[in-house]
Design a protein around this motif. Structure first.
Motif, short mmCIF file in Angstrom:
data_model
loop_
_atom_site.label_atom_id
_atom_site.label_comp_id
_atom_site.label_asym_id
_atom_site.label_seq_id
_atom_site.Cartn_x
_atom_site.Cartn_y
_atom_site.Cartn_z
N SER A 212 56.00 41.15 64.42
CA SER A 212 57.16 42.33 63.65
C SER A 212 56.51 41.98 62.27
N ASN A 214 58.30 42.13 59.65
CA ASN A 214 60.10 41.70 59.36
C ASN A 214 60.63 40.98 60.33
N ASP A 216 63.07 38.12 62.44
CA ASP A 216 64.07 37.54 62.00
C ASP A 216 64.08 35.67 61.72
N ASN A 222 59.51 32.07 63.72
CA ASN A 222 59.85 33.53 64.14
C ASN A 222 59.07 33.38 66.08
N ASP A 253 51.60 34.87 57.06
CA ASP A 253 52.21 34.55 58.05
C ASP A 253 51.22 33.20 58.64
#
Length: 283
Positions: A212, A214, A216, A222, A253
């Motif tokens: 994803s 975004n 959580d 991640n 990331d």
């Protein structure tokens, strides 16, 4: 601790405006010949960008101490000219490059040095397996997403008489987004079993996810990367195999992905700059 990225080479060039004239590589394609000439400024920009990413990778791995793993840097060159790839190849020692589109990969592979290690990281259509299997220096297909496609690719590799089994990663949709390709985590084990038992011209070499945009991160991890790691553990424990790669982490990331066990990061815009708007076929 080790890191599978090539050290930055020192470059001595004479003019900041002249075009560097690299060796030309023959092509069998009927497409117009690609320009492989690049400027000093562009070569230096790419060298600086690659050095910056490698430095961040090394710093991240160093912070992990004895738990650090080997990590491969894949430079994602989608939509970028062959001259950019050649500049990175010649001036920084980069060898692993990723492409999303079969035709673009095929054309570039014909023009560029034969020791480049190509990663196919786009959606693989069954009718393109024959073309993909025919690229001799294809290092891995990272996006096999079901057993049927694995079988199709296996047959294509047999027809192409590849000298050894082709590495593949199984793509997993860890975020559950409908817009993402990949099999569900619950399907991975059976597809892995199918590849190992029924696809002699393929070698299961790892798992891949996009994840994803975004996630959580409330718990500091991640969840998509954690899920992929759990899938690997299930496969290795059940099928008694080891050393599967985890291909996860991109420009935004990759450091977090490395901390969560990634062994293969796919970095594009941070190295080559932003890409043009989407205007071409996904063939």
């Amino acid at each position: 601790m080790s890191i599978r990225v090539h050290r930055l080479c020192t470059v001595a060039l004479h003019s900041t405006s002249e075009l560097i004239n690299p060796i030309r590589f023959s092509s069998q394609t009927t497409s117009p010949k690609m320009s492989l000439a690049y400027t000093f400024e562009r070569a230096q920009e790419l060298a600086d960008n690659l050095a910056g990413v490698r430095k961040q990778m090394e710093k991240t791995l160093k912070s992990m101490g004895d738990t650090a793993q080997n990590v491969r840097l894949v430079a994602v060159s989608k939509y970028k000219p062959a001259s950019d790839i050649l500049a990175a190849y010649e001036k920084t020692g980069q060898r692993h490059f990723g492409e999303n589109y079969v035709q673009e990969l095929e054309d570039k592979a014909k023009e560029l040095p034969s020791d480049i290690q190509w990663h196919f990281i786009g959606t693989l259509q069954s009718n393109k397996c024959k073309v993909v299997a025919g690229i001799p220096n294809l290092f891995v297909v990272e996006t096999v997403d079901n057993a049927k496609k694995a079988s199709t690719l296996d047959k294509a590799c047999a027809a192409a008489s590849r000298p050894e089994p082709l590495r593949i990663f199984l793509q997993v949709n860890t975020s559950g987004e409908e817009s993402k390709s990949g099999m569900l985590p619950s399907e991975v084990l059976e597809v892995a079993r199918h590849v190992i038992s029924s696809c002699p011209h393929l070698r299961l070499a790892g798992l891949m996810t996009i994840g994803s945009p975004n996630p959580d991160l409330e718990n500091g991890e991640n969840p998509d990367f954690k899920t992929l790691s759990q899938c690997r553990a299930t496969i290795e424990d059940t099928l008694k195999i080891t050393d599967l790669d985890l291909s996860m982490g991109m420009s935004d990331d990759f450091k977090r992905a490395i901390r969560q066990g990634s062994t293969n990061v796919r970095v594009g815009s941070t190295l080559f700059g932003s890409r043009p708007p989407f205007t071409k076929s996904t063939a």
